[in-house]
Scaffold this active site. Structure first.
Site, short mmCIF file in Angstrom:
data_model
loop_
_atom_site.label_atom_id
_atom_site.label_comp_id
_atom_site.label_asym_id
_atom_site.label_seq_id
_atom_site.Cartn_x
_atom_site.Cartn_y
_atom_site.Cartn_z
N GLN A 192 0.82 -1.22 0.00
CA GLN A 192 0.00 0.00 0.00
C GLN A 192 0.85 1.27 0.00
OE1 GLN A 192 -3.16 -0.69 2.91
NE2 GLN A 192 -4.05 -2.26 1.59
N ASN A 211 -1.31 -3.07 13.70
CA ASN A 211 -0.13 -3.55 14.43
C ASN A 211 0.75 -4.47 13.61
OD1 ASN A 211 -0.28 -2.33 17.01
ND2 ASN A 211 -2.12 -3.56 17.42
N ASP A 239 -2.27 4.81 23.75
CA ASP A 239 -1.55 4.60 25.02
C ASP A 239 -1.53 5.91 25.82
OD1 ASP A 239 -0.30 1.87 24.25
OD2 ASP A 239 0.30 3.18 22.63
N ARG A 242 -4.85 6.42 27.28
CA ARG A 242 -5.05 5.47 28.39
C ARG A 242 -4.35 5.97 29.65
NH1 ARG A 242 -3.90 0.22 24.57
NH2 ARG A 242 -6.08 -0.24 24.11
N HIS A 267 4.67 0.94 20.34
CA HIS A 267 3.31 0.60 20.80
C HIS A 267 3.36 -0.89 21.15
CE1 HIS A 267 -0.98 0.35 21.15
NE2 HIS A 267 -1.09 -0.46 20.12
N1 LIG Z 1 -2.11 1.26 17.24
C1 LIG Z 1 -3.11 1.04 18.06
O1 LIG Z 1 -3.25 1.72 19.08
C2 LIG Z 1 -4.12 -0.03 17.77
C3 LIG Z 1 -3.97 -0.86 16.72
N2 LIG Z 1 -4.90 -1.83 16.45
C4 LIG Z 1 -4.69 -2.65 15.26
O2 LIG Z 1 -5.54 -2.16 14.20
C5 LIG Z 1 -5.77 -3.21 13.27
C6 LIG Z 1 -7.24 -3.32 12.93
O3 LIG Z 1 -7.97 -3.72 14.06
P1 LIG Z 1 -9.53 -4.08 13.96
O4 LIG Z 1 -10.26 -3.04 13.22
O5 LIG Z 1 -9.95 -4.44 15.32
O6 LIG Z 1 -9.46 -5.40 13.08
P2 LIG Z 1 -10.60 -6.05 12.19
O7 LIG Z 1 -10.17 -7.42 11.87
O8 LIG Z 1 -11.94 -5.85 12.82
O9 LIG Z 1 -10.57 -5.15 10.88
C7 LIG Z 1 -9.48 -5.10 10.04
C8 LIG Z 1 -9.98 -4.92 8.63
O10 LIG Z 1 -8.86 -4.83 7.77
C9 LIG Z 1 -9.21 -5.50 6.58
N3 LIG Z 1 -8.03 -5.82 5.79
C10 LIG Z 1 -7.23 -6.91 5.85
N4 LIG Z 1 -6.27 -6.83 4.91
C11 LIG Z 1 -6.46 -5.66 4.27
C12 LIG Z 1 -5.82 -5.04 3.19
N5 LIG Z 1 -4.77 -5.60 2.57
N6 LIG Z 1 -6.28 -3.84 2.76
C13 LIG Z 1 -7.35 -3.28 3.35
N7 LIG Z 1 -8.03 -3.84 4.37
C14 LIG Z 1 -7.58 -5.02 4.82
C15 LIG Z 1 -10.00 -6.72 7.05
O11 LIG Z 1 -10.78 -7.29 6.00
C16 LIG Z 1 -10.85 -6.09 8.13
O12 LIG Z 1 -12.08 -5.60 7.63
C17 LIG Z 1 -5.18 -4.48 13.91
O13 LIG Z 1 -3.89 -4.72 13.39
C18 LIG Z 1 -5.10 -4.10 15.37
O14 LIG Z 1 -4.15 -4.87 16.07
C19 LIG Z 1 -6.01 -1.99 17.23
C20 LIG Z 1 -6.20 -1.18 18.32
C21 LIG Z 1 -5.27 -0.14 18.68
O1 LIG Z 2 -3.76 -4.72 21.96
C1 LIG Z 2 -4.04 -4.89 20.77
O2 LIG Z 2 -3.76 -5.85 20.09
C2 LIG Z 2 -4.77 -3.76 20.08
C3 LIG Z 2 -3.99 -2.57 20.41
O3 LIG Z 2 -2.97 -2.30 19.84
C4 LIG Z 2 -4.41 -1.84 21.61
O4 LIG Z 2 -5.55 -1.99 22.08
O5 LIG Z 2 -3.57 -1.08 22.10
#
Ligand SMILES: NC(=O)C1=CN([C@@H]2O[C@H](COP(=O)(O)OP(=O)(O)OC[C@H]3O[C@@H](n4cnc5c(N)ncnc54)[C@H](O)[C@@H]3O)[C@@H](O)[C@H]2O)C=CC1
Ligand SMILES: O=C([O-])CC(=O)C(=O)O
Length: 384
Positions: A192, A211, A239, A242, A267
């Site tokens: 991407q 992540n 974070d 939080r 993170h």
């Molecule tokens: N940095 C942070 O503070 C946080 C990071 N995260 C991360 O965010 C990410 C998403 O989390 P959620 O929404 O809960 O997951 P989710 O599984 O509900 O949604 C992720 C979406 O990404 C899509 N996807 C997969 N490959 C893709 C691609 N190549 N191009 C476009 N879309 C694609 C999936 O089909 C899905 O709809 C995870 O990696 C999670 O660990 C989550 C919470 C906090």
């Molecule tokens: O913990 C996880 O996997 C999702 C995340 O990054 C967060 O909630 O900070």
């Protein structure tokens, strides 16, 4: 008559043209295009069309060279109508995406007077769900939402976007560390990166949420070398928020009275330690345990905070945490995406300098940097 203006350019006194259709035309909101040129025949023109398509022109002829967006006026007001900003959300059919897109459409990210066009990307198996999200956005009738692109085509998704919030990827499950999803996610960020580099608007600001967020952002940066490094960041604001929330709860003070916490580095669970910090560090895991899904509403809200402060500026006397490209500040190795305390102004972040670092903190700052260096190597091994 109200004039709302966001450019530092003197506007010549404006006399609306005498309308030939009386009140009817006074009540019509006119689209006004301003264009200018230097010297000679250059000047300021304000033009628009009435209901019948008759052109109405105001020529201020003051020779100010500029080219700006459009604004509109009615009989009671003359208001700047900002051009819509195109915001990409990848992984928009997922749970963070579902929480995030209505926040953006409501003005939580870019302000209550900033129209937006949402670009939503997901993968083919999620296309139907993505279309459902689009239907809901239409049904919610958000006044600021000027368009929705819902697609599984990465080029279409990235075209002309001004802000890219990269959520697409796989979340960890209970018992996993965030870097355990590296092998699945890092390739997404490599591919991407090229699409963003080629098709996004110049000066597009990128926030990586998926992540392992710091390392995905670093890979995106390395495979999109023409995107300025200052424009690529990752989310550690969750974070940060939080930590604000924990201080507020423990001291029983409103969270709005707490500021200037710092998240250093990754993170991940190599941030500083102590019971308070462990709570913040392990909050993501605690939410997964409780919800059987990782955090979503707080992640979406923090992503809005991150972009809002970056674009609109941090309040005076306040810093926030952003994962940004290290320039060697605080002896953090240059070339990592590392979370620092930053202030933002005019769309640019600046690392807060000169904060005291005690011996224990120094060790931990180094440890989280080492982890990021290892993650970088792991990322490249996943890509090869
Ligand atoms: N940095 C942070 O503070 C946080 C990071 N995260 C991360 O965010 C990410 C998403 O989390 P959620 O929404 O809960 O997951 P989710 O599984 O509900 O949604 C992720 C979406 O990404 C899509 N996807 C997969 N490959 C893709 C691609 N190549 N191009 C476009 N879309 C694609 C999936 O089909 C899905 O709809 C995870 O990696 C999670 O660990 C989550 C919470 C906090
Ligand atoms: O913990 C996880 O996997 C999702 C995340 O990054 C967060 O909630 O900070």
């Amino acid at each position: 008559m109200l004039v709302a203006w966001d450019l530092d350019i003197p506007l010549p006194e404006f006399h609306p043209p005498d309308p030939h259709h009386g009140q009817q035309i006074l009540d019509k909101v006119l689209e006004i295009n301003m264009r200018g040129g230097g010297g000679g025949g250059g000047g300021v023109y304000i033009d628009g069309e009435d209901d019948d398509g008759d052109e109405m022109v105001y020529d201020g002829d003051n020779g100010v060279p500029f080219s700006v967006s459009s604004f509109s006026f009615s009989s009671t007001s003359l208001q700047m109508a900002k051009q819509p900003v195109r915001v990409l959300v990848t992984g928009a059919a997922g749970q963070i995406g579902y929480a995030l897109v209505p926040m953006i459409a409501r003005g939580v990210m870019l302000g209550p007077d900033q129209p937006v066009i949402l670009h939503m990307l997901d993968i083919a198996p999620a296309a139907e769900a993505l279309n459902g999200v689009k239907m809901e956005l239409v049904d919610a009738a958000f006044p600021l939402l000027k368009g929705v692109v819902a697609t599984t085509d990465v080029v279409e998704a990235c075209t002309e976007v001004n802000i890219a919030v990269m959520v697409g990827g796989f979340p960890r499950k209970e018992g996993m560390e965030r870097k355990d999803v590296m092998s699945k996610n890092v390739a997404i960020y490599k591919s991407q990166a090229s699409a963003l580099e080629k098709h996004a608007a110049a000066n597009c600001k990128v926030l990586v949420v998926a992540n392992p967020a710091n390392t995905n952002a670093l890979i995106l940066k390395e495979f999109a070398p023409s995107i300025p490094e200052k424009n690529i960041s990752c989310l550690t604001r969750l974070d940060h928020n939080r930590a604000l929330g924990q201080v507020s709860e423990r001291l029983n003070v409103p969270v709005s009275d707490v500021k200037n916490v710092i998240i250093w580095g990754n993170h991940s669970s190599t941030q500083l330690h102590g019971e308070f910090i462990t709570t913040v560090q392990q909050r993501g895991a605690a939410i997964i345990k409780a919800r059987k899904l990782s955090s979503a509403l707080s992640a979406a809200s923090s992503a809005c905070d991150h972009i809002r402060d970056w674009v609109l500026g941090t309040p005076e006397g306040t810093w926030v945490s952003m994962g940004v490209y290290s320039d060697g500040s605080y002896n953090v190795p240059a070339g990592l995406i590392y979370s620092f305390p930053v202030t933002c102004r005019n769309g640019e972040w600046t690392i807060v300098q000169g904060l005291p670092i005690d011996e224990l903190s120094r060790k931990k700052l180094d440890l989280t940097a080492e982890e990021l260096t290892e993650e970088k190597e792991l990322a490249y091994s996943c890509l090869s």
